[in-house]
Design a protein around this motif. Structure first.
Motif, PDB file in Angstrom:
ATOM      1  N   PHE A 170       0.802  -1.085   0.013  1.00 40.35           N
ATOM      2  CA  PHE A 170      -0.021  -0.166   0.093  1.00 40.35           C
ATOM      3  C   PHE A 170       0.952   1.225   0.060  1.00 40.35           C
ATOM      4  O   PHE A 170       1.862   1.138   0.299  1.00 40.35           O
ATOM      5  N   LEU A 171       0.325   2.434  -0.406  1.00 47.93           N
ATOM      6  CA  LEU A 171       0.730   3.691  -0.280  1.00 47.93           C
ATOM      7  C   LEU A 171      -0.216   4.325   0.755  1.00 47.93           C
ATOM      8  O   LEU A 171      -1.234   4.861   0.164  1.00 47.93           O
ATOM      9  N   ALA A 172       0.202   4.932   1.895  1.00 48.92           N
ATOM     10  CA  ALA A 172      -0.562   5.937   2.663  1.00 48.92           C
ATOM     11  C   ALA A 172      -0.023   7.167   2.635  1.00 48.92           C
ATOM     12  O   ALA A 172       1.079   7.364   2.699  1.00 48.92           O
TER      13      ALA A 172
ATOM     14  N   VAL B  41      -5.237   6.260   0.898  1.00 46.75           N
ATOM     15  CA  VAL B  41      -4.742   5.080   0.758  1.00 46.75           C
ATOM     16  C   VAL B  41      -4.811   4.582  -0.568  1.00 46.75           C
ATOM     17  O   VAL B  41      -5.913   4.685  -1.292  1.00 46.75           O
ATOM     18  N   THR B  42      -3.776   4.093  -1.083  1.00 49.02           N
ATOM     19  CA  THR B  42      -3.609   3.344  -2.801  1.00 49.02           C
ATOM     20  C   THR B  42      -3.331   1.999  -2.497  1.00 49.02           C
ATOM     21  O   THR B  42      -2.215   1.580  -1.724  1.00 49.02           O
ATOM     22  N   ASN B  43      -3.801   1.091  -2.966  1.00 48.81           N
ATOM     23  CA  ASN B  43      -3.653  -0.338  -3.004  1.00 48.81           C
ATOM     24  C   ASN B  43      -2.600  -0.746  -4.292  1.00 48.81           C
ATOM     25  O   ASN B  43      -2.816  -0.256  -5.313  1.00 48.81           O
ATOM     26  N   THR B  44      -1.545  -0.904  -3.772  1.00 50.28           N
ATOM     27  CA  THR B  44      -0.243  -0.938  -4.827  1.00 50.28           C
ATOM     28  C   THR B  44       0.221  -2.491  -5.054  1.00 50.28           C
ATOM     29  O   THR B  44       1.181  -2.850  -5.576  1.00 50.28           O
ATOM     30  N   SER B  45      -0.692  -3.173  -4.483  1.00 53.48           N
ATOM     31  CA  SER B  45      -0.459  -4.776  -4.605  1.00 53.48           C
ATOM     32  C   SER B  45      -1.281  -5.310  -5.987  1.00 53.48           C
ATOM     33  O   SER B  45      -2.040  -4.561  -6.452  1.00 53.48           O
ATOM     34  N   THR B  46      -1.467  -6.415  -6.284  1.00 50.32           N
ATOM     35  CA  THR B  46      -2.002  -7.055  -7.253  1.00 50.32           C
ATOM     36  C   THR B  46      -3.439  -7.873  -6.690  1.00 50.32           C
ATOM     37  O   THR B  46      -4.100  -8.755  -7.523  1.00 50.32           O
TER      38      THR B  46
ATOM     39  N   THR C  62      -9.677  -2.325  -4.700  1.00 51.97           N
ATOM     40  CA  THR C  62      -8.963  -3.139  -5.789  1.00 51.97           C
ATOM     41  C   THR C  62      -7.553  -2.387  -6.068  1.00 51.97           C
ATOM     42  O   THR C  62      -7.373  -1.481  -5.673  1.00 51.97           O
ATOM     43  N   PRO C  63      -6.813  -3.455  -6.646  1.00 57.83           N
ATOM     44  CA  PRO C  63      -5.621  -3.166  -7.146  1.00 57.83           C
ATOM     45  C   PRO C  63      -5.479  -1.831  -8.023  1.00 57.83           C
ATOM     46  O   PRO C  63      -6.236  -1.487  -8.867  1.00 57.83           O
TER      47      PRO C  63
END
Length: 300
Positions: free
Chosen positions: A137-139, A155-160, A285-286
């Motif tokens: 993630f990136l917060a 908050v950004t979801n940086t995963s897959t 979601t990603p």
């Protein structure tokens, strides 16, 4: 943590933004512009003070707060992330998540054309965060300091893979005395009473606090006004990206068991929080992002 002298050289703005480290204390950013003064700690991306000119501090800070790494700061605006309250399945995990227990990186300071000041800080997933939570993630905490203080958790979801998180901007407001205030904007709302485990509905127009209170008002984005006649001010608490408004004051008996609040400290604050929890957590979601904001100001 980024060295203070390097931060000052890269992100300091003469007469407006400076970086300070008082002996025995945690490092913080000091902001002063034509509207207000503010202090934001690098530990937890934690707003500790917001003082509009010709007024007093909006934010209550406990004089007994543990200002040391490894312990949460008591007062101001703690950032609860990526869960709110106790962890759902592991009681050994830290209350309210790990976001308030880590140093955040300063990535931007800006003097805005309208005289406001912008501060942006980041916490990225790492081996340290994955010891608590397995996701990438990136917060970001984005603060705008002007006539109002806007604090935004992005908050950004940086995963897959998709993930779910909870959060809160757990704001402590300075008041003259808990028995003096009345809160407007909660009439007709349903709430969960954490102290009794029961659901309720507020029928009263005004909320007064004369006993321990932990209420989570559900499915609401309505502003709340803290009317404090003794301080001759009405604080307007607005929010966005939050469906739960938490109102908390521990009361006398519980406060005596809280090490980082003076025994009479409950008299001097009330918490009104922009929360995402219970049935209102955030699904990402990603690649997707979500923002939760608290906006503090005086009634015009």
């Amino acid at each position: 943590m980024q060295p203070i002298d390097e931060l000052d050289e890269k992100f300091g703005l003469e007469g407006e933004v400076g970086f300070m480290e008082i002996e025995g204390e945690l490092p913080f950013i000091s902001i002063s512009n034509k509207y207000a003064q503010a202090d934001i700690c690098l530990y937890g991306a934690h707003a500790m003070s917001f003082i509009p000119h010709n007024n007093m501090d909006f934010l209550w800070m406990s004089p007994d707060s543990f200002m040391q790494e490894g312990k949460a700061i008591r007062g101001g605006i703690p950032v609860c992330f990526p869960w709110f309250g106790p962890h759902q399945s592991d009681s050994q995990q830290p209350q309210h998540g790990f976001g308030r227990l880590m140093f955040w990186d300063v990535v931007e300071t800006q003097a805005l054309p309208n005289g406001e000041t912008l501060i942006r800080m980041q916490l990225q997933s790492s081996d340290a965060t994955k010891a608590y939570w397995p996701h990438d993630f990136l917060a970001e905490m984005i603060f705008t300091i002007g006539k109002k203080l806007t604090a935004t958790l992005k908050v950004t979801n940086t995963s897959t893979a998709s993930f779910e998180y909870g959060c809160a901007l757990h704001t402590y407001y300075t008041i003259s005395a808990i028995g003096n205030i009345q809160m407007e904007g909660l009439e007709g709302l349903s709430y969960y009473n954490q102290l009794t485990g029961e659901d309720g509905r507020q029928n009263e127009k005004l909320l007064t606090v004369n006993e321990p209170l932990t209420r989570h008002y559900l499915n609401t984005e309505t502003p709340v006004v803290i009317n404090d006649p003794a301080f001759r001010r009405r604080i307007v608490v607005e929010k966005s990206g939050s469906k739960v408004t938490t109102v908390w004051n521990p009361g006398k008996e519980a406060t005596s068991g809280i090490a980082d609040i003076p025994d009479d400290g409950y008299e001097a604050f009330v918490c009104v929080e922009a929360t995402n929890a219970f049935d209102y957590t955030v699904q990402l979601t990603p690649g997707a992002s979500y923002e939760t904001s608290a906006i503090l100001g005086l009634e015009e």
